[in-house]
Design an enzyme around this catalytic site. Structure first.
Site, short mmCIF file in Angstrom:
data_model
loop_
_atom_site.label_atom_id
_atom_site.label_comp_id
_atom_site.label_asym_id
_atom_site.label_seq_id
_atom_site.Cartn_x
_atom_site.Cartn_y
_atom_site.Cartn_z
CG HIS A 35 20.03 9.60 -29.20
ND1 HIS A 35 19.74 10.83 -28.63
CD2 HIS A 35 19.45 9.62 -30.43
CE1 HIS A 35 19.01 11.54 -29.47
NE2 HIS A 35 18.84 10.85 -30.57
CG LEU A 93 23.31 18.33 -22.74
CD1 LEU A 93 22.80 19.21 -21.60
CD2 LEU A 93 23.65 16.94 -22.23
CG ASP A 94 19.87 13.59 -26.83
OD1 ASP A 94 20.75 13.84 -27.68
OD2 ASP A 94 19.72 12.47 -26.31
CG PHE A 95 14.35 18.96 -28.50
CD1 PHE A 95 14.65 20.18 -29.07
CD2 PHE A 95 13.03 18.71 -28.12
CE1 PHE A 95 13.67 21.14 -29.27
CE2 PHE A 95 12.05 19.67 -28.32
CZ PHE A 95 12.37 20.88 -28.91
#
Length: 230
Positions: A184, A101-103
């Site tokens: 993304h 998962l992104d930040f």
């Protein structure tokens, strides 16, 4: 690895001896007698002949974390905290992440030491849905659902995304189900309409749903039933 191959790789047994051991039902994997040479031996398997342990195995571990924002989906990072920092477990270096998962994206994160299991969960061929709750800066119209269902062309990868299912929840909120995990991807899909994603939260991966009792940063071990869903 096949059990006949596992045994043949040991210097003490030749192929004929391995066949006899299996025929005589002297081999056990995880306590079960096996005679099929194709039976699988994994790194977690306990393998015995008579009363002798040839491989003790090690426990397979599976965890569900409610990922908070502001940590990296990695096992190590020189600048930021990682998702493993939220786990109070021994031998964390043996663990890896199944599906990043992104930040600042929150939600379901699965962590394990079982590479076979994590590959089944994340490989594109399985097409397991990943379900996200999305909040955006601008209004989401019905056109989004039609476009996502047809697939979007990503020029950087020179590919068209697999059909995705969008369910509107409010003017600026929706639930999105995708079967891929492109870089993304969700943000780029909404970016097609110049609509910025303000919040992104993963609720589900395949049959595994984030435990509603887990607060951000909390985790628990998966049950045996959950593990075998994959």
């Amino acid at each position: 690895m096949r059990v006949d191959r596992f045994l043949s790789n040991l210097p003490r047994f030749n192929r004929q001896q391995v066949r006899l051991l299996l025929v005589e039902r002297r081999v056990r994997i995880d306590g079960q007698v096996v005679s099929d040479p194709h039976a699988s031996v994994r790194e977690f398997s306990r393998v015995e002949i008579d009363d002798e342990v040839l491989q003790a195995g090690r426990p397979a571990r599976y965890f569900m974390l409610h990922k908070p924002p502001g940590c990296v989906s990695a096992t190590r990072d020189p600048q930021h905290s990682t998702v493993l920092d939220w786990l109070d477990e021994a031998d964390k270096d043996d663990l890896h992440i199944a599906g990043r998962l992104d930040f600042n994206t929150t939600g379901l994160m699965l962590i394990t030491n079982d590479g076979t299991w994590s590959r089944r969960l994340t490989q594109p061929q399985t097409k397991l849905p990943k379900v996200y709750y999305v909040e955006t800066e601008q209004i989401i119209t019905a056109e989004y659902a039609d476009t996502f269902a047809r697939g979007l062309y990503f020029a950087f990868e020179d590919l068209t995304t697999q059909p995705a299912e969008l369910t509107l929840l409010g003017e600026r909120s929706a639930r999105l189900s995708i079967v891929e995990g492109r870089y993304h991807q969700v943000k780029r899909m909404f970016g097609h309409f110049n609509n910025k994603v303000l919040r992104l939260h993963r609720e589900r991966m395949g049959p595994l749903t984030l435990d509603a009792d887990l607060e951000p940063g909390q985790y628990r071990a998966l049950s045996s039933e959950e593990v075998h869903l994959i």
